[in-house]
Design a protein around this motif. Structure first.
Motif, short mmCIF file in Angstrom:
data_model
loop_
_atom_site.label_atom_id
_atom_site.label_comp_id
_atom_site.label_asym_id
_atom_site.label_seq_id
_atom_site.Cartn_x
_atom_site.Cartn_y
_atom_site.Cartn_z
N UNK A 165 -2.07 15.82 -13.15
CA UNK A 165 -2.66 17.13 -12.85
C UNK A 165 -1.81 18.25 -13.44
N UNK A 166 -0.50 18.14 -13.35
CA UNK A 166 0.38 19.15 -13.95
C UNK A 166 0.18 19.21 -15.46
N UNK A 226 -6.26 12.43 -13.75
CA UNK A 226 -5.70 12.74 -12.43
C UNK A 226 -6.71 12.45 -11.33
N UNK A 227 -7.99 12.68 -11.57
CA UNK A 227 -9.02 12.38 -10.58
C UNK A 227 -9.10 10.87 -10.35
N UNK A 284 2.38 10.16 -7.19
CA UNK A 284 3.24 10.78 -8.21
C UNK A 284 2.53 10.85 -9.55
N UNK A 285 1.87 9.77 -9.95
CA UNK A 285 1.15 9.76 -11.22
C UNK A 285 0.01 10.79 -11.18
N UNK A 293 0.83 -1.21 0.00
CA UNK A 293 0.00 0.00 0.00
C UNK A 293 0.86 1.25 0.00
N UNK A 294 2.00 1.19 0.67
CA UNK A 294 2.91 2.34 0.67
C UNK A 294 3.43 2.61 -0.73
N UNK A 295 3.82 1.56 -1.44
CA UNK A 295 4.28 1.72 -2.82
C UNK A 295 3.15 2.27 -3.70
N UNK A 296 1.95 1.74 -3.53
CA UNK A 296 0.79 2.23 -4.29
C UNK A 296 0.56 3.70 -4.00
#
Length: 103
Positions: free
Chosen positions: A27-28, A42-43, A21-22, A12-15
């Motif tokens: 969003x950027x 992004x949503x 990040x994704x 879950x931490x990796x997810x």
């Protein structure tokens, strides 16, 4: 913490880290282009990522049993994937800041 819980928390931490990040990257890209597809993308990733954070946080704080946390995370992932599919399938039409039409 038992071995299975440690594996789940690690996964879950990796997810959460890479999903976050994704989400930020999408969003950027949305803010640069104005593409509604990228906004929906992004949503979708954000929904799945926040669901992971809430479910594992709830489990670690003792608010949720492990199976309840897994069920909550699964529901958030499913909802996020529905939005992701929508973002990739829907034929949005927008104008970019450069004046180009995107679909």
């Amino acid at each position: 913490m038992d071995r299975i819980s440690a594996i789940i928390v690690g996964a879950y931490t990796v997810i959460f880290v890479f999903g976050g990040a994704i989400t930020v990257f999408a969003y950027r890209a949305f803010t640069r282009t104005g593409s509604k597809r990228l906004k929906a993308l992004s949503v979708g990733f954000g929904m799945a990522t926040v669901g992971t954070l809430v479910s594992i946080g709830g489990h670690q704080l003792g608010l949720l049993a492990l199976l309840d946390a897994v069920a909550l995370q699964s529901l958030a992932t499913a909802a996020g994937f529905v939005v992701l599919a929508y973002s990739l399938q829907t034929n949005f039409s927008t104008t970019t800041p450069m004046g180009h039409s995107t679909k």
